[in-house]
Design an enzyme around this catalytic site. Structure first.
Site, PDB file in Angstrom:
ATOM      1  N   SER A  68       6.764  -5.941   1.651  1.00  0.00           N
ATOM      2  CA  SER A  68       5.625  -5.666   0.768  1.00  0.00           C
ATOM      3  C   SER A  68       6.037  -5.609  -0.694  1.00  0.00           C
ATOM      4  O   SER A  68       5.179  -5.527  -1.573  1.00  0.00           O
ATOM      5  CB  SER A  68       4.945  -4.352   1.168  1.00  0.00           C
ATOM      6  OG  SER A  68       5.829  -3.258   1.030  1.00  0.00           O
ATOM      7  N   SER A 128       0.851  -1.197   0.000  1.00  0.00           N
ATOM      8  CA  SER A 128       0.000   0.000   0.000  1.00  0.00           C
ATOM      9  C   SER A 128       0.885   1.244   0.000  1.00  0.00           C
ATOM     10  O   SER A 128       0.845   2.037  -0.932  1.00  0.00           O
ATOM     11  CB  SER A 128      -0.986  -0.001   1.178  1.00  0.00           C
ATOM     12  OG  SER A 128      -0.334  -0.226   2.404  1.00  0.00           O
ATOM     13  N   TYR A 143       6.844  -2.057  13.166  1.00  0.00           N
ATOM     14  CA  TYR A 143       8.283  -1.791  13.076  1.00  0.00           C
ATOM     15  C   TYR A 143       8.988  -3.133  12.840  1.00  0.00           C
ATOM     16  O   TYR A 143       9.839  -3.548  13.602  1.00  0.00           O
ATOM     17  CB  TYR A 143       8.811  -1.130  14.348  1.00  0.00           C
ATOM     18  CG  TYR A 143       8.285   0.265  14.608  1.00  0.00           C
ATOM     19  CD1 TYR A 143       7.764   1.048  13.577  1.00  0.00           C
ATOM     20  CD2 TYR A 143       8.315   0.820  15.882  1.00  0.00           C
ATOM     21  CE1 TYR A 143       7.292   2.336  13.817  1.00  0.00           C
ATOM     22  CE2 TYR A 143       7.849   2.110  16.131  1.00  0.00           C
ATOM     23  CZ  TYR A 143       7.330   2.859  15.091  1.00  0.00           C
ATOM     24  OH  TYR A 143       6.868   4.129  15.339  1.00  0.00           O
TER      25      TYR A 143
END
Length: 537
Positions: free
Chosen positions: A116, A107, A479
């Site tokens: 990601s 995203s 994190y």
């Protein structure tokens, strides 16, 4: 599409060889699958980027926030799919399942370990980049918003601020962070002591599961809806959009900054702050950023602690409050500014006054955690650290590798003490004085020696062991830190035992419930990565 067009499209998409170790077979089969299932023959060219595309590299790096994972040796996807509709994601999920490809969903690209858009393992994978799915619909009357996962936190804030000064959303101050990633792992910011985490304020969602079904809160069921609100991204499905609850704020809030060096009694003030800040009224967000600076007096290196706060009220209300609660800090009116809540986000993130609100829409803003090379870790503190504990830490900030290092302490308490740790997957609630974020970053020309910076971070983390949470040593899933453990990909089923090593640190006793949900909704472990929740077999 018309079948007689397939050879032509396939020729275009595979005109150059694939940079994968095995063969072009997985890519060819995947593209064939997409082309047969997309309704429009021109869709693939607009939505799918492969190695031969001249824009492939720029698209891949477009929202890569940690440049450690943009080097020539970084594993790259067979394809990047940039869907415009849910159906494009459904087809991609189907074809990846059919041909044994892993999925990475992006995203905002802020995953600290790049998960990601890359992988630490040599496995064929496809990136689904949600950049085109970023609409925000704000309903001021109902104090709600629907926001698609590809929107950034800043884009959500901007749309709220465009309509009203007296509503906000309790997410983070990093405005380039993707809302999908933030909500999936928790999300704390300047309002969390008053209203809880971003994920605590999600009231509905639309998710595509491993079977390609689109589910909302009702159809996904209570357990899955619980899991996606803080259980970490990439384990349960792809959330298309979130319905969030907006919260009231004053038309003007107060933001303050006070900086103290070691010569100005910083150690004693940090030590005092630990016990005081969690007891502040819920309306005060309080943090300390600790870094090395050059002294203004003699130019020598010293340590500086910058105390930042955002108060839901006026300067005239805050000053007497701080004089009562923390007089040693010496906060005065000149240290503070009044501004809208949205403006306070920009001030907190960039330390610049008077930036236009449109800055919130800048998806490529550089910061210590964006558009740079960095390594980060996190901790939670239950008992005050002694002054001697801090004094033992300061010399590490004088080392060469620490020239751009920072350590951020964020006070807990308030609303976080009131929410049971099992109510949502994020368990770090009552009992925490504050959290710590450690960051060390470096420049491109230094990346060939990146290991020395990584080792500096690990030395600091090791030094802090006696002073932070224990059994488990807790960490914040947003994190992400692969040092604390990873899943092994030597078989498809994953390993509960391996995952529990890192899972307990992120989720404590909520980990087993997350495993239960995963086993129920994705037993074949289609959605998986190096720190995804495993199913039980």
């Amino acid at each position: 599409m018309k079948l007689n067009m397939f050879p032509f499209l396939l020729l275009i998409l595979l005109s150059l060889s694939w940079r994968i170790s095995a063969s072009a077979q997985p890519a060819e089969e995947f593209l064939r699958c997409l082309s047969l299932r997309f309704h429009n023959s021109s869709s693939i060219a607009k939505l799918v980027y492969t190695y031969h595309n001249t824009s492939y590299s720029s698209v891949l790096k477009s929202s890569a926030q940690n440049f450690r994972f943009t080097t020539p040796s970084t594993p790259t996807p067979l394809a990047i799919v940039t869907p415009f509709h849910a159906s494009h994601i459904q087809v991609t999920v189907y074809c990846c399942r059919k041909h044994g490809l892993q999925v990475r969903t992006r995203s905002g690209g802020h995953d600290f370990e790049g998960l990601s858009y890359t992988t630490a393992y040599k496995v064929p994978f496809v990136v689904i980049d949600l950049v085109n799915l970023r609409s925000v619909q704000v309903n001021v009357e109902k104090a709600t918003a629907w926001v698609e996962s590809g929107a950034t936190v800043g884009e959500l804030y901007y749309e709220i601020a465009r309509k009203t000064r007296t509503l906000a959303f309790p997410a983070g101050i990093g405005h380039t962070v993707g809302i999908g990633g933030q909500l999936s792992g928790g999300g704390y910011g300047s309002l969390f002591r008053k209203y809880g985490l971003a994920s605590d304020n999600v009231i509905d969602a639309r998710l595509i599961d491993a079977y390609g079904r689109i589910l909302d809160k009702k159809s996904m069921g209570e357990d899955l809806f619980w899991a996606i609100r803080g259980g970490g991204g990439g384990s349960f499905g792809i959330v298309l959009a979130w319905k969030v609850k907006l919260v009231p704020v004053p038309a003007n809030v107060t933001a303050c900054t006070v900086s103290k060096t070691l010569e100005q009694n910083a150690t004693k003030l940090v030590h005092q702050w630990q016990s005081i800040a969690r007891k502040f009224p819920k309306e005060i967000h309080s943090s300390i950023a600790i870094a090395r600076v050059n002294s203004s007096e003699d130019g020598k290196m010293t340590i500086q602690a910058s105390y930042g706060s955002v108060f839901l009220g006026s300067i005239d209300e805050l000053i007497p409050l701080m004089e009562e609660k923390f007089p040693e800090l010496g906060l005065v009116k000149e240290d503070c500014l009044e501004m809208s809540w949205a403006e306070s986000i920009l001030y907190g993130a960039l330390s610049i006054i008077g930036l236009p609100l449109e800055t919130l829409l800048n998806r490529t803003q550089k910061s210590a955690l964006s558009q740079t090379y960095f390594k980060a870790k996190s901790d939670f503190v239950k008992q005050p650290i002694s002054e001697s504990g801090f004094e033992g830490l300061w010399p590490k900030f004088y080392e060469d590798e620490a020239k751009s290092a920072v350590m951020v302490l964020v006070a807990y308490g308030g609303k976080m003490d009131e929410i049971p740790e099992t109510e949502y997957p994020y368990p770090h609630r009552a009992g925490n004085l504050y959290s710590i974020l450690y960051v060390v970053n470096w420049e491109e020309e230094e990346n060939k020696n990146s290991e020395k910076f990584m080792n500096w971070m690990r030395r600091v983390y090791s030094y802090m062991t006696p002073y932070v949470s224990k059994s488990p040593r807790e960490a914040y899933v947003n994190y992400r830190d692969l040092d604390i453990g990873t899943n092994k990909f030597n078989h498809d089923k994953g390993s509960y035992t391996e995952a529990k090593v890192w899972g307990l640190k992120y989720f404590k006793n909520n980990f087993d419930k997350l495993v239960y949900v995963k086993t129920k909704v994705d037993p074949q472990n289609f959605f998986k990565h190096e720190q995804s929740i495993p199913p039980l077999f």
